[in-house]
Design a protein around this motif. Structure first.
Motif, short mmCIF file in Angstrom:
data_model
loop_
_atom_site.label_atom_id
_atom_site.label_comp_id
_atom_site.label_asym_id
_atom_site.label_seq_id
_atom_site.Cartn_x
_atom_site.Cartn_y
_atom_site.Cartn_z
N ILE A 5 12.04 -10.51 -3.66
CA ILE A 5 12.59 -9.15 -3.02
C ILE A 5 11.82 -7.94 -3.77
O ILE A 5 11.38 -8.05 -4.76
CB ILE A 5 14.32 -8.96 -3.43
CG1 ILE A 5 14.93 -10.29 -2.95
CG2 ILE A 5 14.75 -7.72 -3.29
CD1 ILE A 5 14.96 -11.48 -3.81
N VAL A 6 11.36 -7.23 -2.82
CA VAL A 6 10.48 -5.94 -3.25
C VAL A 6 11.03 -4.75 -2.88
O VAL A 6 11.45 -4.46 -1.85
CB VAL A 6 9.09 -6.37 -2.46
CG1 VAL A 6 8.01 -5.10 -2.92
CG2 VAL A 6 8.55 -7.58 -2.67
N LEU A 7 11.18 -3.86 -3.89
CA LEU A 7 11.73 -2.57 -4.03
C LEU A 7 10.46 -1.61 -3.48
O LEU A 7 9.46 -1.67 -4.48
CB LEU A 7 12.46 -2.20 -5.14
CG LEU A 7 13.68 -3.20 -5.42
CD1 LEU A 7 14.36 -2.86 -6.84
CD2 LEU A 7 14.70 -3.57 -4.38
N ILE A 8 10.79 -0.68 -2.54
CA ILE A 8 9.59 -0.01 -2.14
C ILE A 8 9.72 1.39 -2.20
O ILE A 8 10.76 1.89 -1.47
CB ILE A 8 8.89 -0.46 -0.81
CG1 ILE A 8 8.90 -2.20 -0.87
CG2 ILE A 8 7.89 0.23 -0.46
CD1 ILE A 8 8.45 -2.75 0.31
N GLY A 27 4.34 -13.37 5.84
CA GLY A 27 4.90 -13.55 4.56
C GLY A 27 6.29 -12.65 4.35
O GLY A 27 6.94 -12.85 3.36
N VAL A 28 6.22 -11.42 5.14
CA VAL A 28 7.28 -10.80 5.15
C VAL A 28 8.24 -10.97 6.07
O VAL A 28 7.94 -11.10 7.47
CB VAL A 28 6.94 -9.22 5.36
CG1 VAL A 28 8.18 -8.28 5.20
CG2 VAL A 28 6.01 -8.69 4.15
N VAL A 44 10.08 -11.29 0.95
CA VAL A 44 8.84 -12.05 1.31
C VAL A 44 9.43 -13.59 1.01
O VAL A 44 9.80 -14.02 -0.18
CB VAL A 44 8.05 -11.50 0.02
CG1 VAL A 44 6.83 -12.42 0.15
CG2 VAL A 44 7.49 -10.03 0.27
N ARG A 45 8.89 -14.23 1.91
CA ARG A 45 9.11 -15.84 1.80
C ARG A 45 7.81 -16.38 2.04
O ARG A 45 7.16 -16.19 3.11
CB ARG A 45 10.19 -16.22 2.78
CG ARG A 45 11.61 -15.61 2.46
CD ARG A 45 12.65 -16.39 3.21
NE ARG A 45 13.99 -15.85 2.70
CZ ARG A 45 14.84 -15.04 3.33
NH1 ARG A 45 14.29 -14.76 4.32
NH2 ARG A 45 15.94 -14.73 2.74
N ILE A 52 2.58 -15.05 -3.31
CA ILE A 52 3.22 -13.94 -3.70
C ILE A 52 2.13 -12.83 -3.84
O ILE A 52 2.78 -11.68 -3.50
CB ILE A 52 4.13 -14.22 -4.75
CG1 ILE A 52 5.33 -15.15 -4.39
CG2 ILE A 52 4.51 -12.88 -5.45
CD1 ILE A 52 6.36 -14.82 -3.54
N ALA A 53 1.39 -13.12 -4.62
CA ALA A 53 0.26 -12.08 -4.91
C ALA A 53 -0.46 -11.48 -3.90
O ALA A 53 -0.63 -10.31 -3.62
CB ALA A 53 -0.72 -12.60 -6.06
N GLN A 54 -0.77 -12.63 -2.90
CA GLN A 54 -1.45 -12.04 -1.86
C GLN A 54 -0.65 -11.29 -0.98
O GLN A 54 -1.17 -10.19 -0.33
CB GLN A 54 -1.86 -13.16 -1.02
CG GLN A 54 -2.96 -14.13 -1.78
CD GLN A 54 -3.16 -15.33 -0.87
OE1 GLN A 54 -2.55 -15.72 0.21
NE2 GLN A 54 -4.20 -16.38 -1.42
N VAL A 55 0.59 -11.49 -0.93
CA VAL A 55 1.36 -10.54 0.02
C VAL A 55 1.75 -9.12 -0.49
O VAL A 55 1.61 -8.20 0.11
CB VAL A 55 2.76 -11.42 0.51
CG1 VAL A 55 3.77 -10.50 1.31
CG2 VAL A 55 2.46 -12.70 1.32
#
Length: 95
Positions: A5-8, A27-28, A44-45, A52-55
């Motif tokens: 889960i990415v907070l932006i 990936g998103v 992101v899955r 994970i790092a790539q996305v």
């Protein structure tokens, strides 16, 4: 499947455009515009941890308008469906 889960935080005048761009990244799986201390939340899955790092670092953070990200890796998923199965005692549902 690995979920993050990415907070932006993003430029306020670019939220819709950033959200659309993020939603189209490999990936998103989902992007939400939210109220609170962040502007967007992306789910992101991916299949492998290295992705994970790539996305996140390789794609999300480089989208124009993204100012900052904070990532959370999920250990286990719980859903209403999972909870219903866990507490079911095997009785058939009455119609």
């Amino acid at each position: 499947m690995i979920t993050a889960i990415v907070l932006i935080d993003c430029a306020t005048d670019a939220i819709p455009e950033v959200a659309e761009t993020l939603a189209n990244l490999p990936g998103v799986s989902e992007v939400y515009s939210v109220a609170g201390h962040v502007d967007l939340i992306a789910v992101v899955r991916v299949r492998e941890f290295d992705q994970i790092a790539q996305v996140i670092a390789g794609s999300i953070s480089k989208v124009p308008g993204v100012l900052n990200t904070e990532s959370h890796i999920a250990f286990r998923a719980y859903s209403q469906h999972d909870l219903e199965q866990a507490f079911a005692i095997g009785l058939a549902t009455a119609d």
